[in-house]
Design an enzyme around this catalytic site. Structure first.
Site, PDB file in Angstrom:
ATOM      1  N   SER A   1     -10.430  -0.015   6.561  1.00 32.44           N
ATOM      2  CA  SER A   1      -9.746   0.039   5.265  1.00 32.44           C
ATOM      3  C   SER A   1      -9.023  -1.221   4.837  1.00 32.44           C
ATOM      4  CB  SER A   1      -8.745   1.188   5.251  1.00 32.44           C
ATOM      5  OG  SER A   1      -9.408   2.382   4.950  1.00 32.44           O
TER       6      SER A   1
ATOM      7  N   SER B   1      -9.893   2.212   2.310  1.00 31.62           N
ATOM      8  CA  SER B   1      -8.922   2.874   1.477  1.00 31.62           C
ATOM      9  C   SER B   1      -7.952   1.923   0.773  1.00 31.62           C
ATOM     10  CB  SER B   1      -8.108   3.876   2.306  1.00 31.62           C
ATOM     11  OG  SER B   1      -7.361   3.212   3.303  1.00 31.62           O
TER      12      SER B   1
ATOM     13  N   LYS C   1       0.857  -1.199   0.000  1.00 30.09           N
ATOM     14  CA  LYS C   1       0.000   0.000   0.000  1.00 30.09           C
ATOM     15  C   LYS C   1       0.884   1.238   0.000  1.00 30.09           C
ATOM     16  CE  LYS C   1      -3.932   2.087   2.479  1.00 30.09           C
ATOM     17  NZ  LYS C   1      -4.860   1.971   3.632  1.00 30.09           N
TER      18      LYS C   1
HETATM   19  N1  GLN Z   1     -13.586   4.660   5.385  1.00 30.00           N
HETATM   20  C1  GLN Z   1     -12.988   5.117   6.610  1.00 30.00           C
HETATM   21  C2  GLN Z   1     -12.531   6.541   6.479  1.00 30.00           C
HETATM   22  O1  GLN Z   1     -12.718   7.075   5.447  1.00 30.00           O
HETATM   23  C3  GLN Z   1     -11.884   4.210   7.029  1.00 30.00           C
HETATM   24  C4  GLN Z   1     -10.619   4.488   6.339  1.00 30.00           C
HETATM   25  C5  GLN Z   1      -9.496   3.673   6.874  1.00 30.00           C
HETATM   26  O2  GLN Z   1      -9.689   2.688   7.573  1.00 30.00           O
HETATM   27  N2  GLN Z   1      -8.290   4.140   6.598  1.00 30.00           N
HETATM   28  O3  GLN Z   1     -12.004   7.127   7.360  1.00 30.00           O
END
Ligand code: GLN
Length: 449
Positions: free
Chosen positions: A157, A133, A52
């Site tokens: 995410s 994400s 990532k």
């Molecule tokens: N969808 C969540 C957010 O936008 C989680 C994102 C994540 O876990 N990095 O914050």
């Protein structure tokens, strides 16, 4: 080479990688070959992974999916990726993500969204999101553009993209993996973990990624178990909790049926199912969307156009800051910075931020009480299957609802695994989630296996 060929062929469409590093990958593969020949192969010798693009990789551009880090080449390696390299892994490139890991669809990446390799039956032209994400990581694994991937999870995410792409992912206990060298989103919630095709692959990868690191003050000084050994343990005698509050009003019948199926499987294997209550679960979403932006607004203050990253000219320092940040950050990141600075500001701090921290403690206490009755908890991973790229409304709150099942684990610091459990009527993968006690990832691997 087979993986690099697949990346060359499919990545122009899927956009799962922001950066591909073929020369580096081949050099690492040759080094792994040599280690194997010497009889010194690490546990991941020659295993091709996607990283990532939130993990700093020495000498390889690391963007966090943001324009503001478009020219950032880290001088150092994150602890997690350093440990994977130590064990012989090969890095194919840097996987796409929502900007600064803020999002659930990949649509906020400054490098174009990654695409879900799955298609709805009869709709070959509808492009589905891979989730976010860590959508690039999950899409790369699902499309066979990597054998596994690193990812991070602040509110879901790892687990939501794994569920959307029909692969497995685990967010370990907070503190299990070092955050050193992972670009920070919300430091009290961020945690690294693997995405892979099977539960066992996740167990093997997590063992390399985890471990105490003096460079991260929140890293836990705990022995790292042989997670893969737990995979075949079975579930006989385990008590598995079904939280009443997760039976949301309006939960789709398809997701409910998947959840029932999961319960049946566990019962058939000798687990005991227990209804439990997590009374504060309903407050998790608003709590998260105060705590996470608050921490993000503080963490992202460092991107000022001076020390590193994108710089726009200005007449004076203040204008240089403003122009660099205005040009470098996308809309969702700006929204979170605004929310975060608002809830931390003098007049609102007690009403929003302190209140959210208090509710967070109650959410954690709900789980502490549950562990007196059950060994793990079973829930759906997401409220829907992957949605279409053009089906997302511009309403940010609708997007935040994706995290409704996953964010409690981050607020409480507990481990959570998402794994593929079935298909919807259109043939898209659906995932179940298993939550566990702090530092008891082994039970998650046993249940998942
Ligand atoms: N969808 C969540 C957010 O936008 C989680 C994102 C994540 O876990 N990095 O914050």
């Amino acid at each position: 080479r087979a993986h690099l060929d697949a990346v060359e062929q499919l990545n122009p469409r899927l956009n799962a990688y922001i950066t591909v590093t073929p020369e580096l990958a081949l050099a690492q593969a040759e080094a792994a070959d040599a280690a194997i020949a010497r009889g010194e192969a690490g546990p991941l010798a020659g295993i091709p992974l996607a990283i990532k693009d939130l993990f700093c990789t020495a000498g390889t551009r690391t963007t966090a999916g943001s324009k503001i880090l478009g020219n950032f080449v880290p001088p150092y390696e994150s602890t997690v990726t350093a440990q994977l390299l130590r064990d012989g892994a090969v890095f194919l490139g840097k996987a796409n993500l929502d900007e600064f890991a803020m999002g659930s669809s990949n649509l906020s990446s400054a490098y174009g969204a990654a695409e879900n390799p799955w298609k709805r039956a009869g709709e070959p032209d509808t492009v589905l999101v891979p989730g976010g994400s860590s959508g690039g990581s999950a899409a790369a694994v699902a499309a066979r553009l990597a054998l596994g991937a690193t990812a991070t999870d602040t509110g879901g995410s790892i687990r939501q993209p794994a569920a959307f792409c029909g692969v497995t992912g685990i967010k370990p206990t907070y503190g299990r993996c070092s955050r050193y060298g992972i670009i920070a989103y919300a430091s009290s919630l961020d945690q690294a973990g693997p995405v892979a095709r099977t539960v066992e692959d996740c167990a093997i990868l997590l063992r390399s990624m985890a471990g105490f690191d003096p460079k991260d003050s929140t890293s836990a000084d705990r022995a790292v178990p042989d997670f893969a050994a737990a995979v075949a343990r079975g579930v006989k005698g385990l008590r598995i909790g079904i939280p009443r509050e997760y039976r949301l009003e309006g939960l789709s019948p398809e997701i409910d049926a998947l959840w029932q199926q999961g319960m049946e499987w566990l019962r058939a294997e000798g687990a005991e199912l227990v209804e439990i209550s997590l009374p504060h679960a309903g407050h998790a979403l608003p709590t998260y969307y105060i705590v996470a932006p608050a921490e993000a607004s503080s963490n992202l203050a460092r991107y000022d156009g001076v020390r590193f990253g994108l710089r726009e000219d200005g007449r004076d320092l203040k204008e240089l800051y403003e122009r660099s940040r205005a040009a470098g950050f996308g809309a969702e990141v700006k929204r979170r910075i605004l929310i975060g600075t608002y809830v931390l500001s003098a007049g609102y701090y007690d009403a929003y931020y302190v209140k959210a921290q208090q509710v967070r403690a109650l959410i954690k206490r709900d789980f502490d009480e549950a562990w007196g009755k059950v060994d793990a908890i079973l829930t759906p991973a997401t409220p829907t299957a992957a949605f279409g790229r053009d089906e997302t409304q511009d309403d940010p709150v609708a997007m935040y609802l994706n995290d409704v099942f996953t964010i409690t684990a981050n607020l409480a610091g507990i481990p959570g695994m998402a794994l593929p459990a079935g298909l919807d009527a259109k043939g898209l993968p659906l995932g179940l989630q298993i939550l566990g006690r702090p530092f008891d990832e082994e039970t998650l691997f046993a249940i998942g296996g």
